[in-house]
Design a protein around this motif. Structure first.
Motif, PDB file in Angstrom:
ATOM      1  N   GLY A   1       0.799  -1.224   0.000  1.00  0.00           N
ATOM      2  CA  GLY A   1       0.000   0.000   0.000  1.00  0.00           C
ATOM      3  C   GLY A   1       0.829   1.269   0.000  1.00  0.00           C
ATOM      4  N   GLU A   2       2.121   1.148   0.277  1.00  0.00           N
ATOM      5  CA  GLU A   2       3.024   2.292   0.251  1.00  0.00           C
ATOM      6  C   GLU A   2       3.810   2.360  -1.054  1.00  0.00           C
ATOM      7  OE1 GLU A   2       5.476   2.264   3.770  1.00  0.00           O
ATOM      8  OE2 GLU A   2       3.750   1.932   5.069  1.00  0.00           O
ATOM      9  N   GLY A   3       3.554   1.405  -1.954  1.00  0.00           N
ATOM     10  CA  GLY A   3       4.274   1.361  -3.221  1.00  0.00           C
ATOM     11  C   GLY A   3       3.694   2.307  -4.256  1.00  0.00           C
ATOM     12  N   ASP A   4       4.434   2.456  -5.350  1.00  0.00           N
ATOM     13  CA  ASP A   4       3.987   3.299  -6.459  1.00  0.00           C
ATOM     14  C   ASP A   4       3.050   2.497  -7.355  1.00  0.00           C
ATOM     15  OD1 ASP A   4       5.473   5.558  -5.716  1.00  0.00           O
ATOM     16  OD2 ASP A   4       7.253   4.805  -6.740  1.00  0.00           O
ATOM     17  N   LEU A   5       1.934   3.127  -7.739  1.00  0.00           N
ATOM     18  CA  LEU A   5       0.948   2.501  -8.610  1.00  0.00           C
ATOM     19  C   LEU A   5       1.060   3.102  -9.999  1.00  0.00           C
ATOM     20  CD1 LEU A   5      -1.528   0.564  -8.757  1.00  0.00           C
ATOM     21  CD2 LEU A   5      -2.950   2.570  -8.252  1.00  0.00           C
ATOM     22  N   GLU A   6       1.240   2.241 -10.998  1.00  0.00           N
ATOM     23  CA  GLU A   6       1.262   2.682 -12.384  1.00  0.00           C
ATOM     24  C   GLU A   6       0.279   1.813 -13.148  1.00  0.00           C
ATOM     25  OE1 GLU A   6       4.360   3.109 -16.068  1.00  0.00           O
ATOM     26  OE2 GLU A   6       5.081   3.554 -14.051  1.00  0.00           O
ATOM     27  N   GLY A   7      -0.819   2.415 -13.570  1.00  0.00           N
ATOM     28  CA  GLY A   7      -1.888   1.633 -14.186  1.00  0.00           C
ATOM     29  C   GLY A   7      -2.466   0.690 -13.154  1.00  0.00           C
ATOM     30  N   GLU A   8      -2.431  -0.605 -13.458  1.00  0.00           N
ATOM     31  CA  GLU A   8      -2.952  -1.622 -12.550  1.00  0.00           C
ATOM     32  C   GLU A   8      -1.857  -2.319 -11.751  1.00  0.00           C
ATOM     33  OE1 GLU A   8      -5.000  -4.369 -15.077  1.00  0.00           O
ATOM     34  OE2 GLU A   8      -6.503  -2.905 -15.660  1.00  0.00           O
ATOM     35  N   VAL A   9      -0.617  -1.820 -11.834  1.00  0.00           N
ATOM     36  CA  VAL A   9       0.520  -2.506 -11.215  1.00  0.00           C
ATOM     37  C   VAL A   9       1.119  -1.650 -10.101  1.00  0.00           C
ATOM     38  CG1 VAL A   9       2.827  -3.453 -11.628  1.00  0.00           C
ATOM     39  CG2 VAL A   9       1.018  -3.787 -13.328  1.00  0.00           C
ATOM     40  N   VAL A  10       1.244  -2.282  -8.912  1.00  0.00           N
ATOM     41  CA  VAL A  10       1.903  -1.628  -7.786  1.00  0.00           C
ATOM     42  C   VAL A  10       3.295  -2.222  -7.639  1.00  0.00           C
ATOM     43  CG1 VAL A  10       0.982  -3.216  -6.024  1.00  0.00           C
ATOM     44  CG2 VAL A  10       1.720  -0.914  -5.371  1.00  0.00           C
ATOM     45  N   THR A  11       4.260  -1.362  -7.321  1.00  0.00           N
ATOM     46  CA  THR A  11       5.640  -1.790  -7.102  1.00  0.00           C
ATOM     47  C   THR A  11       5.940  -1.734  -5.612  1.00  0.00           C
ATOM     48  OG1 THR A  11       6.298  -0.925  -9.253  1.00  0.00           O
ATOM     49  CG2 THR A  11       8.061  -1.326  -7.659  1.00  0.00           C
ATOM     50  N   CYS A  12       6.366  -2.859  -5.058  1.00  0.00           N
ATOM     51  CA  CYS A  12       6.712  -2.916  -3.638  1.00  0.00           C
ATOM     52  C   CYS A  12       7.874  -1.956  -3.371  1.00  0.00           C
ATOM     53  CB  CYS A  12       7.097  -4.342  -3.246  1.00  0.00           C
ATOM     54  SG  CYS A  12       7.561  -4.490  -1.509  1.00  0.00           S
ATOM     55  N   PRO A  13       7.757  -1.119  -2.341  1.00  0.00           N
ATOM     56  CA  PRO A  13       8.822  -0.147  -2.064  1.00  0.00           C
ATOM     57  C   PRO A  13      10.109  -0.769  -1.531  1.00  0.00           C
ATOM     58  CG  PRO A  13       7.139  -0.030  -0.359  1.00  0.00           C
ATOM     59  CD  PRO A  13       6.635  -0.988  -1.406  1.00  0.00           C
ATOM     60  N   TRP A  14      10.099  -2.035  -1.141  1.00  0.00           N
ATOM     61  CA  TRP A  14      11.305  -2.637  -0.573  1.00  0.00           C
ATOM     62  C   TRP A  14      12.232  -3.224  -1.635  1.00  0.00           C
ATOM     63  CZ3 TRP A  14       9.922  -5.670   4.506  1.00  0.00           C
ATOM     64  CH2 TRP A  14       9.479  -4.751   5.482  1.00  0.00           C
ATOM     65  N   HIS A  15      11.708  -4.071  -2.530  1.00  0.00           N
ATOM     66  CA  HIS A  15      12.574  -4.768  -3.479  1.00  0.00           C
ATOM     67  C   HIS A  15      12.034  -4.751  -4.903  1.00  0.00           C
ATOM     68  CE1 HIS A  15      13.597  -6.710   0.458  1.00  0.00           C
ATOM     69  NE2 HIS A  15      14.785  -6.322   0.049  1.00  0.00           N
ATOM     70  N   ASN A  16      11.101  -3.842  -5.174  1.00  0.00           N
ATOM     71  CA  ASN A  16      10.583  -3.615  -6.529  1.00  0.00           C
ATOM     72  C   ASN A  16       9.813  -4.774  -7.153  1.00  0.00           C
ATOM     73  OD1 ASN A  16      11.567  -0.936  -6.647  1.00  0.00           O
ATOM     74  ND2 ASN A  16      13.601  -1.730  -7.073  1.00  0.00           N
ATOM     75  N   TRP A  17       9.314  -5.684  -6.349  1.00  0.00           N
ATOM     76  CA  TRP A  17       8.424  -6.693  -6.920  1.00  0.00           C
ATOM     77  C   TRP A  17       7.139  -5.994  -7.313  1.00  0.00           C
ATOM     78  CZ3 TRP A  17       7.739 -12.429  -5.856  1.00  0.00           C
ATOM     79  CH2 TRP A  17       8.962 -13.085  -5.944  1.00  0.00           C
ATOM     80  N   GLU A  18       6.542  -6.429  -8.398  1.00  0.00           N
ATOM     81  CA  GLU A  18       5.335  -5.791  -8.925  1.00  0.00           C
ATOM     82  C   GLU A  18       4.161  -6.767  -8.900  1.00  0.00           C
ATOM     83  OE1 GLU A  18       7.121  -2.668 -12.127  1.00  0.00           O
ATOM     84  OE2 GLU A  18       7.046  -4.777 -12.750  1.00  0.00           O
ATOM     85  N   PHE A  19       2.980  -6.212  -8.589  1.00  0.00           N
ATOM     86  CA  PHE A  19       1.757  -7.005  -8.508  1.00  0.00           C
ATOM     87  C   PHE A  19       0.622  -6.282  -9.217  1.00  0.00           C
ATOM     88  CE2 PHE A  19       4.344  -8.248  -4.976  1.00  0.00           C
ATOM     89  CZ  PHE A  19       4.180  -9.622  -4.896  1.00  0.00           C
TER      90      PHE A  19
END
Length: 101
Positions: A52-70
């Motif tokens: 929830g603290e990651g960056d959202l681009e379109g439908e994909v969020v990037t984890c702020p710790w290690h850049n995994w995307e969901f």
């Protein structure tokens, strides 16, 4: 039987952003994708980062710790499609964002 609980108000989550919501002992990430709300588990399956603290681009969020995307709609990891986080059905009632737990 699942219980519907309020996780946010629609005005708390601007389009293209996410927030963290703590409800019933669960940490959830609430996202607004162009006016459509999605809720997933807040904990990244890679190393436990706060999605929830990651960056959202379109439908994909990037984890702020290690850049995994969901993908916030499906919960599936872009980096490793066999990994995923739980998603929750969302209902909007007035200005309340509710999920079924």
């Amino acid at each position: 039987m699942s219980e519907q609980v309020t996780v946010a108000n629609t005005n708390e989550v601007a389009p293209g952003t996410g927030i963290v919501a703590e409800v019933n002992g669960k940490s959830l990430a609430v996202f607004n994708v162009d006016g459509t709300f999605h809720v997933i588990d807040n904990t990244c399956v890679h190393r436990g980062g706060p999605l929830g603290e990651g960056d959202l681009e379109g439908e994909v969020v990037t984890c702020p710790w290690h850049n995994w995307e969901f993908n916030v709609k499906t919960g599936v990891s872009v980096n490793n499609p066999s990994a995923c986080v739980a998603t929750y059905p969302v209902v909007i009632e007035g200005t309340e964002v509710k999920v079924s737990l």
